[in-house]
Design a protein around this motif. Sequence first.
Motif, mmCIF file in Angstrom:
data_model
loop_
_atom_site.group_PDB
_atom_site.id
_atom_site.type_symbol
_atom_site.label_atom_id
_atom_site.label_comp_id
_atom_site.label_asym_id
_atom_site.label_seq_id
_atom_site.Cartn_x
_atom_site.Cartn_y
_atom_site.Cartn_z
ATOM 1 N N CYS A 1 -1.940 0.034 3.748
ATOM 2 C CA CYS A 1 -1.185 -0.486 2.609
ATOM 3 C C CYS A 1 -0.610 -1.856 2.948
ATOM 4 C CB CYS A 1 -0.094 0.506 2.221
ATOM 5 S SG CYS A 1 1.564 -0.121 2.359
ATOM 6 N N CYS B 1 2.231 -3.248 2.303
ATOM 7 C CA CYS B 1 3.645 -3.366 2.671
ATOM 8 C C CYS B 1 3.975 -2.592 3.935
ATOM 9 C CB CYS B 1 4.539 -2.917 1.515
ATOM 10 S SG CYS B 1 4.692 -1.134 1.318
ATOM 11 N N GLY B 2 3.047 -1.760 4.375
ATOM 12 C CA GLY B 2 3.277 -1.010 5.607
ATOM 13 C C GLY B 2 4.091 0.257 5.416
ATOM 14 N N GLU B 3 4.466 0.558 4.176
ATOM 15 C CA GLU B 3 5.331 1.719 3.969
ATOM 16 C C GLU B 3 4.667 2.867 3.220
ATOM 17 O OE1 GLU B 3 9.062 0.424 2.299
ATOM 18 O OE2 GLU B 3 9.290 -0.984 3.982
ATOM 19 N N CYS B 4 3.450 2.624 2.690
ATOM 20 C CA CYS B 4 2.800 3.678 1.912
ATOM 21 C C CYS B 4 1.703 4.322 2.757
ATOM 22 C CB CYS B 4 2.203 3.112 0.637
ATOM 23 S SG CYS B 4 3.293 1.934 -0.173
ATOM 24 N N HIS C 1 -0.240 2.544 -2.404
ATOM 25 C CA HIS C 1 0.661 1.406 -2.610
ATOM 26 C C HIS C 1 0.672 0.979 -4.083
ATOM 27 C CE1 HIS C 1 2.729 -2.371 -1.553
ATOM 28 N NE2 HIS C 1 1.919 -2.945 -2.417
HETATM 29 ZN ZN LIG Z 1 2.833 -0.150 0.425
#
Ligand SMILES: [Zn+2]
Length: 537
Positions: free
Chosen positions: A95, A97-100, A106
């Motif tokens: 992803c 943003c690195g968070e999903c 994402h």
């Molecule tokens: Zn993400």
Amino acid sequence: MADTIHWADVIAEDVLNKSGKHLVATGITPSGHIHIGNMREVVTADAAYRALLDRGADARFIYIADNFDPLRKVYPFLPESYAEHVGKPISEVPCPCGECANYSEHFLKPFLEALRRLGINPEVYRADEMYRAGMYTEAIKTALVKRNEIAKILEEVSGKTVAEEWSPFNPRCNECGKITTTKVTGFDPDAETVDYVCACGHSGTVPMAGGGKLTWRVDWPARWAVLGVTVEPFGKDHASRGGSYDTGKRIVREIYGHEPPFPIVYEWIMLGKQGAMSSSTGVVVSISDMLEVVPPEVLRYLIIRTKPEKHIQFDPAQPLLTIVDEYERLREKFRDNDPSMGEFEKRIYELSRATGICHPEIPFKQMVTIFQVARGNFEQILQIVKRSGFSTEDEKCIRELVDNVSKWLELYAPPFAKFSVKENVPVQVATLSELQKAFLGAFADLIESKGKISGEEYHMLVYSAKEKGSELNRLIAEKLNVPAPQVDPKDLFKAIYTSILGQSSGPKAGWFLSSFEEDFLINRFREASTYSPEKRE
Ligand SMILES: [Zn+2]
Ligand SMILES: [Zn+2]
């Protein structure tokens, strides 16, 4: 001739003639921000689904995230480093943003959130999970066995030659993870595996379940058969002659022995002056962006009121207010049980509403006024809302409307819709005539004697000034020391705006005046009525 039956009802009647059990499906590839054009697909599907339910049909509504599709290219919003992921299924790409969980999630997350805000609640399927769970395995086997028949259909319908090495199945390379660079070299229907070679130099064997996916033109009809899809809206790009619906129709009948779904072909949404919203033009305004500005029920209305085959022109600037007004008039008529409201109008309103979403009773334009009078302060906004005669019980929904209005003012509002309340009597008051000043003084006296005044009453009061013998006309006469002054209400409205905003025009006077506390108005009008520029020095 005017429409008498809503398009969603026409579709429901039509498909119910064939069967009583229905599956309405939509599918979108979450490869980037899901834009307002895609929203038409889900709102259209939702309308058809609700029309079916309203007729007592046994119906389901599903949304399939095509997250097993490959990443096609490094989109402009992606860093160059994504080049190595091109060709991999988007459910297996990291992803941005690195968070999903992955690339597709994402973009899926905000989309599903937008659906929730629109009051649309389909069952959500993810293509990668469906493949892995083996839901497509039989369809893959059939497609591989009947490869030549499918190729023949594709050639006949699309008029294009199908390459010798073409396969309906794209294996996912065990080494590089791509599904766009492999070629099928064989398959084992008993072991349910497929052999391949890859452009990366690797060759190997993958399971049919999750080891790759059917190519789009076969995937779509296979899905109709696997899930039993009976109704599906899709963009006109799929509906072109020889396009994927045409080939899918024959493949599902001749290869999978299933009927194709009832097609609802929809046109694009044209946004302002920017052009058509489709995945191919690259002009993208995400649904989430749009929901920041437009109340969800108005977005639904925009789509529900238009037949799917007609394009929608949507301009979020000034024209948005026209649509909002239209919708709010409908809402009012419905609430008041207005006998002039026909069945067709009623149906449009019903389908535009959805349970679980906000239906603020405060008109959008009035909130535009309230917001600016309160300078965006939420506590003050609530006070004004209350003073204007609306309930403040549902703070969450008022907050949503306030957020919409705030964003609209920031991004799209034309200059004439904006104003700011001046802290002190503005210098422009010096341009007012003696009559205008006398009016302001008289108006202040009248407000003081009346106490609580509604927006409607303010409006009537200002107009009453032109009637000789009215209280206001008499008060103005006293101040000017003349018998019965000739008064044009237009000049009075100008005096009001000038004394508060320092400009000669402003929002609808009733809403505007009732947004202020009486004391503020009394003081401001009195000061303005005795204003002389020297006093400021
Ligand atoms: Zn993400
Ligand atoms: Zn490879």
